[in-house]
Write an enzyme that holds these catalytic residues in place. Structure first.
Site, PDB file in Angstrom:
ATOM      1  CB  CYS A 122      -0.796   0.340   0.968  1.00  0.00           C
ATOM      2  SG  CYS A 122      -2.240   1.103   1.077  1.00  0.00           S
ATOM      3  CB  CYS A 123       4.195   2.089   2.006  1.00  0.00           C
ATOM      4  SG  CYS A 123       3.287   2.702   3.818  1.00  0.00           S
ATOM      5  CB  CYS A 205      -2.429   7.207   5.865  1.00  0.00           C
ATOM      6  SG  CYS A 205      -1.331   7.913   4.622  1.00  0.00           S
ATOM      7  CB  CYS A 208      -1.074   3.673   9.027  1.00  0.00           C
ATOM      8  SG  CYS A 208      -1.813   2.660   7.484  1.00  0.00           S
ATOM      9  CB  CYS A 239       6.428   4.805   4.230  1.00  0.00           C
ATOM     10  SG  CYS A 239       6.609   6.847   3.656  1.00  0.00           S
TER      11      CYS A 239
HETATM   12  S1  SF4 Z   1       0.609   4.677   5.093  1.00  0.00           S
HETATM   13 FE1  SF4 Z   1      -0.876   3.254   5.355  1.00  0.00          FE
HETATM   14  S2  SF4 Z   1      -2.506   3.789   4.127  1.00  0.00           S
HETATM   15 FE2  SF4 Z   1      -0.766   5.199   3.842  1.00  0.00          FE
HETATM   16  S3  SF4 Z   1      -0.074   4.409   2.504  1.00  0.00           S
HETATM   17 FE3  SF4 Z   1       1.002   3.359   4.166  1.00  0.00          FE
HETATM   18  S4  SF4 Z   1      -0.377   1.752   4.080  1.00  0.00           S
HETATM   19 FE4  SF4 Z   1      -1.161   3.500   2.596  1.00  0.00          FE
END
Ligand code: SF4
Length: 251
Positions: A122-123, A205, A208, A239
């Site tokens: 996701c990151c 985010c 998170c 991240c």
């Molecule tokens: S911090 Fe969480 S929601 Fe944001 S990009 Fe990374 S995993 Fe995805």
């Protein structure tokens, strides 16, 4: 400027010299060296506030400020971005991932940020890829990492090569500590993220990020749901948008 495969600057000598420079002198050197090929990466946290204010105070408001809108930010983060543009007249450009959160959910059939097996993907999709796409248009990118944050960041040089962008990453605050950051913010009445005052020393985010509890590390609120669901397992606290973090953590 030719693409970088190896440093074309003597980084050791340069970094020894820059360690003696003030914040403004480092940014002045970066601007003289890279001109319109210089950008700033901003996460809208305190150190980014200091760097944005410094660009404004030096009359360098044309320098592009890269902001990655993951689609999962706190509303306060987006509001701060807009207030920065309004108050300082800075050139903040917003970049988004290729897919909306809804499209990403449909493609993978689940929320990637919820699971230890998926959150790094996701990151990568929502932060790293849009950042690299934006940053590859430049030869050098400023960012607000501090050695005093410890962990993967405790030995970052002021200038380093980021092979992902075939260019340089510049950390003008590398030898600052949190107290110096706060002093600068107070002395110049700099706009800062309102959640810092509500128990969030580190902000990413909304999905998170949680506030930290008394006695916890300042990054303890990041990906707390992943760590608590996987006791004893090593969960990374970055991240991956910063190359120095990836290098130390193995991605
Ligand atoms: S911090 Fe969480 S929601 Fe944001 S990009 Fe990374 S995993 Fe995805």
């Amino acid at each position: 400027m030719a693409p970088l495969t190896e440093p074309v600057i003597d980084l050791q000598a340069l970094n020894e010299r820059l360690e003696t420079y003030t914040l403004r002198e480092i940014i002045g050197w970066a601007h003289e060296t890279f001109g319109s090929h210089l950008a700033l990466l901003s996460s809208m946290q305190k150190t980014a506030s200091v760097l944005i204010h410094t660009l404004y105070a030096m009359g360098l408001t044309q320098v592009e400020i890269i902001f990655i809108d993951t689609g999962y930010h706190f509303p306060e983060t987006l509001e701060l971005r807009d207030r920065m543009i309004e108050k300082y007249g800075v050139n903040i450009q917003t970049y988004k991932p290729g897919k909306s959160p809804e499209e990403q959910f449909r493609e993978y059939g689940r929320e990637l940020y919820l699971r230890d097996r998926d959150y790094q993907l996701c990151c990568q999709l929502r932060k790293e890829e849009p950042y690299l796409k934006a940053a590859r248009r430049f030869k050098a990118v400023l960012s607000g990492l501090l050695r005093s944050e410890g962990g993967a960041r405790k030995q970052i040089p002021i200038v380093t090569v980021d092979p992902r962008i075939q260019g340089y990453k510049i950390h003008p605050l590398a030898n600052w500590n949190r107290e110096q950051v706060d002093e600068y913010i107070q002395a110049h009445d700099v706009l800062v993220h309102p959640l810092h005052a509500k128990g969030y020393p580190s902000i990413g985010c909304a999905t998170c990020t949680t506030p930290v509890r008394d006695g916890e590390d300042e990054r303890a609120g990041r990906w707390r749901h992943i760590r608590e669901a996987n006791p004893g397992k090593e969960i990374k606290l970055y991240c991956g948008i910063n190359f120095s973090d990836k290098r130390k953590t193995g991605g």
